[in-house]
Design an enzyme around this catalytic site. Structure first.
Site, PDB file in Angstrom:
ATOM      1  CE  LYS A   5      -5.484  12.810  22.319  1.00 25.66           C
ATOM      2  NZ  LYS A   5      -4.847  14.044  21.833  1.00 25.66           N
ATOM      3  CD  GLU A  59     -21.323  12.982  17.297  1.00 26.14           C
ATOM      4  OE1 GLU A  59     -21.506  13.377  16.137  1.00 26.14           O
ATOM      5  OE2 GLU A  59     -22.247  12.570  18.028  1.00 26.14           O
ATOM      6  CB  CYS A 106     -17.543  17.505  11.239  1.00 29.25           C
ATOM      7  SG  CYS A 106     -18.485  18.299  12.538  1.00 29.25           S
ATOM      8  CD  GLU A 124     -14.212  15.293   7.077  1.00 26.56           C
ATOM      9  OE1 GLU A 124     -13.415  14.482   7.588  1.00 26.56           O
ATOM     10  OE2 GLU A 124     -15.160  15.810   7.694  1.00 26.56           O
TER      11      GLU A 124
HETATM   12  P1  NAP Z   1      -8.089  13.043  14.233  1.00 30.16           P
HETATM   13  O1  NAP Z   1      -6.753  12.990  13.653  1.00 30.16           O
HETATM   14  O2  NAP Z   1      -8.967  11.858  14.156  1.00 30.16           O
HETATM   15  O3  NAP Z   1      -7.881  13.444  15.752  1.00 30.16           O
HETATM   16  C1  NAP Z   1      -8.937  13.635  16.658  1.00 30.16           C
HETATM   17  C2  NAP Z   1      -8.469  13.290  18.048  1.00 30.16           C
HETATM   18  O4  NAP Z   1      -8.189  11.896  18.098  1.00 30.16           O
HETATM   19  C3  NAP Z   1      -7.169  13.975  18.441  1.00 30.16           C
HETATM   20  O5  NAP Z   1      -7.224  14.273  19.817  1.00 30.16           O
HETATM   21  C4  NAP Z   1      -6.141  12.928  18.129  1.00 30.16           C
HETATM   22  O6  NAP Z   1      -4.941  13.083  18.853  1.00 30.16           O
HETATM   23  C5  NAP Z   1      -6.873  11.682  18.533  1.00 30.16           C
HETATM   24  N1  NAP Z   1      -6.397  10.453  17.906  1.00 30.16           N
HETATM   25  C6  NAP Z   1      -5.772  10.296  16.718  1.00 30.16           C
HETATM   26  N2  NAP Z   1      -5.490   8.999  16.507  1.00 30.16           N
HETATM   27  C7  NAP Z   1      -5.954   8.310  17.585  1.00 30.16           C
HETATM   28  C8  NAP Z   1      -5.942   6.941  17.958  1.00 30.16           C
HETATM   29  N3  NAP Z   1      -5.404   5.991  17.185  1.00 30.16           N
HETATM   30  N4  NAP Z   1      -6.508   6.586  19.143  1.00 30.16           N
HETATM   31  C9  NAP Z   1      -7.060   7.512  19.933  1.00 30.16           C
HETATM   32  N5  NAP Z   1      -7.073   8.835  19.641  1.00 30.16           N
HETATM   33  C10 NAP Z   1      -6.538   9.231  18.465  1.00 30.16           C
HETATM   34  O7  NAP Z   1      -8.957  14.223  13.650  1.00 30.16           O
HETATM   35  P2  NAP Z   1      -8.503  15.742  13.511  1.00 30.16           P
HETATM   36  O8  NAP Z   1      -7.542  15.797  12.382  1.00 30.16           O
HETATM   37  O9  NAP Z   1      -8.107  16.297  14.810  1.00 30.16           O
HETATM   38  O10 NAP Z   1      -9.909  16.425  13.161  1.00 30.16           O
HETATM   39  C11 NAP Z   1     -10.474  16.375  11.887  1.00 30.16           C
HETATM   40  C12 NAP Z   1     -11.517  15.275  11.773  1.00 30.16           C
HETATM   41  O11 NAP Z   1     -12.488  15.373  12.810  1.00 30.16           O
HETATM   42  C13 NAP Z   1     -12.310  15.374  10.503  1.00 30.16           C
HETATM   43  O12 NAP Z   1     -12.446  14.106   9.915  1.00 30.16           O
HETATM   44  C14 NAP Z   1     -13.676  15.882  10.946  1.00 30.16           C
HETATM   45  O13 NAP Z   1     -14.738  15.570  10.134  1.00 30.16           O
HETATM   46  C15 NAP Z   1     -13.813  15.268  12.268  1.00 30.16           C
HETATM   47  N6  NAP Z   1     -14.771  16.031  13.081  1.00 30.16           N
HETATM   48  C16 NAP Z   1     -16.012  15.486  13.322  1.00 30.16           C
HETATM   49  C17 NAP Z   1     -16.952  16.190  14.049  1.00 30.16           C
HETATM   50  C18 NAP Z   1     -18.309  15.620  14.353  1.00 30.16           C
HETATM   51  O14 NAP Z   1     -18.967  16.104  15.251  1.00 30.16           O
HETATM   52  N7  NAP Z   1     -18.790  14.614  13.643  1.00 30.16           N
HETATM   53  C19 NAP Z   1     -16.633  17.442  14.544  1.00 30.16           C
HETATM   54  C20 NAP Z   1     -15.370  17.980  14.265  1.00 30.16           C
HETATM   55  C21 NAP Z   1     -14.444  17.252  13.544  1.00 30.16           C
HETATM   56  P3  NAP Z   1      -3.731  14.074  18.373  1.00 30.16           P
HETATM   57  O15 NAP Z   1      -4.145  14.740  17.109  1.00 30.16           O
HETATM   58  O16 NAP Z   1      -3.565  14.985  19.499  1.00 30.16           O
HETATM   59  O17 NAP Z   1      -2.555  13.191  18.176  1.00 30.16           O
END
Ligand code: NAP
Ligand code: MG
Length: 487
Positions: free
Chosen positions: A186, A261, A295, A395
């Site tokens: 997804k 992650e 990240c 963050e």
């Molecule tokens: P996010 O809002 O957590 O979304 C990430 C993914 O999870 C999206 O596909 C999102 O779907 C999905 N998602 C959201 N809520 C969910 C739930 N309740 N159950 C299952 N899936 C769910 O994060 P983002 O805004 O896309 O990305 C930014 C974050 O990612 C930052 O905190 C960053 O640090 C972190 N990140 C971490 C790494 C690492 O390797 N540690 C790498 C890159 C990014 P939709 O958005 O499609 O609705």
């Protein structure tokens, strides 16, 4: 979908053609959903650049069934054969570099030059690195009278973020596939446009139908349903710490494995005697690239108090080169942030930093003249930041640097470790001194004096940055079950 990926995406740029993704990718075919769609919005113009299906639990069930059907056949192939397919996949991604770069520039506004390298080149590079592990991973091992056998976990649910849309997908699915698992992906709703390109590349590489499936849709609907699904054996998630916690809860009832992650708040520690110019240049590049939406972005710069003002002066001088621009312009180094929602969030943090008393040395809040239609944030440097303030703790995920003075090594380590995160760090200084500091930090990766990225090094976080690793042997291992056979 392969047709759409080959024909329409090729000619797509962020302002021009509108891409329609007509269905989910299930069992090697495009499968229409219930007709509900959502637009993908350009952060440059605010206009739609694509529309994608909005998946639901039925779409997910079909994809899981497809992945389960394909599992036995794929798991029965040899690691060498799977490695060969994954190497071909890397080549097919490489052949689509421009298409991938255009797609990511369209959906999140990453500058096109950066997209070609960081958004398109890296995924091909890490995929090739994973393929090479087929030959040297200990698939079987003897311990005393036991034969240890590494087997696939089963069907992997991959949930990925928008900031490096294809890179985050490949660091999961390449090792998952090499280990013999099948996958339901997804992708992030705001940045789904590389998923059909990946599907076409996988098919061209000879990945059997059903081994990789894609369901578009939102996290709260498709993501949560994946986490709870009894037909999915493991969730591999990259994204925010908040969503990671929800996924763990949803996954608990089926006792599935959950790899997380999550976020980070990287500190770059400059030691006395360090090459200051090298540290300053690398800091600016690492916090302003991809508009700070990484990240591992170097969001905090920890400097000896006596050097603080001099280092801030050098940062400000260097930051002048990071001009905002149209991401499709080859010369642009900083584009918009990925969306209006991101703009609100990042701008709010800049205002908060000012309210909490930090000094704006460069940049600042508000809309940018000439770029009012887009989600543009000025690259911003805060000086004399208090380590417990909001901008130094949370963050931001934007082009915002906090410079924090410290008194001695112990204080530098305490500040670096003094957040809920523990993903990556950097140290600049005399090599042995820097290495000693690196060993004290509670983080999953440390870069010393700007060392090179290593696609075979495990990546992941301590503390609330996650609970596992991706890449390297440690990352591959997470996608395996281990069986001990006593002989
Ligand atoms: P996010 O809002 O957590 O979304 C990430 C993914 O999870 C999206 O596909 C999102 O779907 C999905 N998602 C959201 N809520 C969910 C739930 N309740 N159950 C299952 N899936 C769910 O994060 P983002 O805004 O896309 O990305 C930014 C974050 O990612 C930052 O905190 C960053 O640090 C972190 N990140 C971490 C790494 C690492 O390797 N540690 C790498 C890159 C990014 P939709 O958005 O499609 O609705
Ligand atoms: Mg989101």
């Amino acid at each position: 979908m392969p047709e759409a990926a080959g024909r329409i995406v090729v000619s797509m740029t962020y302002t021009h053609d509108h891409l329609t993704i007509r269905g989910h990718w299930i069992g090697g075919a495009t499968v229409a959903g219930d007709g509900t769609t959502i637009d993908v919005i350009s952060p440059v113009t605010g206009a739609p650049v694509a529309s994608i299906p909005v998946g639901n639990a039925d779409d997910l069930d079909r994809a899981v069934a497809s992945a389960r059907r394909a599992l036995a056949g794929w798991a029965a192939t040899s690691p060498a054969d799977r490695g060969a397919v994954i190497l071909r996949l890397s080549e097919e991604l490489g052949a689509r570099n421009e298409q991938i770069a255009q797609a990511v520039t369209a959906e999140i506004g990453a500058p096109i030059g950066f997209s070609r390298m960081g958004q398109a080149g890296f995924p091909a590079l890490v995929t090739a690195a994973v393929a090479s592990q087929a030959a040297d991973f200990p698939w079987t091992e003897e311990v005393g009278n036991s034969l240890l056998v590494r087997e696939p976990v089963g069907v992997i649910g991959a949930i990925t973020p928008w900031n490096f849309p294809l890179q985050q997908v490949m660091t999961k699915i390449a090792p998952a596939l090499l280990a013999g698992n099948t996958v339901v992906l997804k992708p992030a709703d705001p940045a789904p446009l590389t998923a059909p390109i990946l599907a076409a590349a996988a098919q061209a590489a000879g990945l059997p139908d059903g081994v990789l499936n894609v369901v578009y849709g939102s996290g709260p609907v498709v993501g949560e349903a994946m986490s709870a699904h009894p037909g999915i054996d493991m969730i591999s998630f990259t994204g925010s710490t908040a969503a990671g916690k929800r996924i763990s809860v949803a996954a608990a009832a089926t006792v599935k494995r959950v790899g997380l992650e999550l976020g980070g708040k990287t500190a770059n520690i400059v030691l006395e005697g360090a090459d200051i110019d090298a540290a300053v240049d690398a800091t600016l590049m690492n916090i302003f690239s991809n508009s700070g939406q990484a990240c591992g972005a170097w969001a905090r710069l920890l400097v000896p108090a006596a050097l603080h003002d001099d280092i801030v002066d050098r940062l400000v001088a260097g930051a002048a080169a990071y001009t905002l621009g149209d991401p499709n312009d080859e010369a642009t180094r900083v584009g918009p942030v990925a969306s209006e929602a991101q703009w609100e969030r990042v701008n709010g943090y800049i205002e908060r930093g000012i309210a909490e008393g930090a000094t704006v040395a460069f940049g600042g809040p508000g809309r940018v003249a000439g770029f009012e239609a887009g989600a543009y944030i000025r690259p911003t440097i805060f000086a004399n930041v208090e380590p417990h303030s909001t901008i130094a703790q949370e963050e931001i995920f934007g082009p915002v640097l906090s410079v924090i003075p410290y008194a001695d090594d112990d204080e530098a380590v305490a500040i670096a470790d003094g957040t809920v995160y523990g993903l990556t760090a950097s140290v600049y200084g005399e090599q042995q001194h820097a290495l000693a500091i690196a060993k004290r930090l509670h983080v999953g990766q440390v870069y010393i004096n700007g060392a090179d990225f290593n696609p075979l090094a495990p990546f992941g976080g301590y503390k609330q940055s996650g609970n596992g690793r991706e890449m390297g042997h440690a990352g591959l291992e997470e996608f395996t079950e281990i069986k001990a056979i006593q002989l």
